[in-house]
Design a protein around this motif. Sequence first.
Motif: not given
Ligand code: AMP
Length: 156
Positions: A31, A53, A60, A62
């Motif tokens: 990504l 996502a 929100h 990242l």
């Molecule tokens: P963590 O629990 O801190 O590892 O957070 C992982 C985050 O990544 C979660 O908030 C998910 O919703 C997000 N996430 C997982 N896969 C994707 C994706 N393909 N695109 C965007 N966000 C994602």
Amino acid sequence: MCLLRQTGEKNGLLGKGVLIMKRDDCIFCRLANGDVPARSVYEDEEFNVIMDANPASKGHVLILPKDHYADIHEIPGETVEKVMGLAKTMADRLARNLGADGINIVQNNGKAAGQTVFHFHLHIIPRYEGGPAMVTWEPQELPAEEMDAIQEQILG
Ligand code: AMP
Ligand code: ZN
């Protein structure tokens, strides 16, 4: 498997000779580096900021380094400094453009801490008055001796 690639050859936005260390089996590497589509809201040579996502709130996002580091222990200190600078830029932008009333900055390391994607990332979570509770914990009260012992342990 870790791959080194000359990003300048693939992406004209990036300076020649910039090396990115990414893992082809890591979804956040893919990504961050544009190998799979993401809703990007900021990009530079070292970072991509994408919309989560499954957001905890409206807006929100990242912060993803383009290089692969599993967590806070692997990522170099100077990269973390840049992450924090970018966190301020994004927090200001989310407050201004979305009208957020508050911002949580969250960064999970390790399964025990709730990390589910093992590529370092910083959550920037806008908060709105009257929104649901999140990022909470049960405050404890420990005896002074126990606090002293823990302090000694941390000091090493
Ligand atoms: P963590 O629990 O801190 O590892 O957070 C992982 C985050 O990544 C979660 O908030 C998910 O919703 C997000 N996430 C997982 N896969 C994707 C994706 N393909 N695109 C965007 N966000 C994602
Ligand atoms: Zn990765």
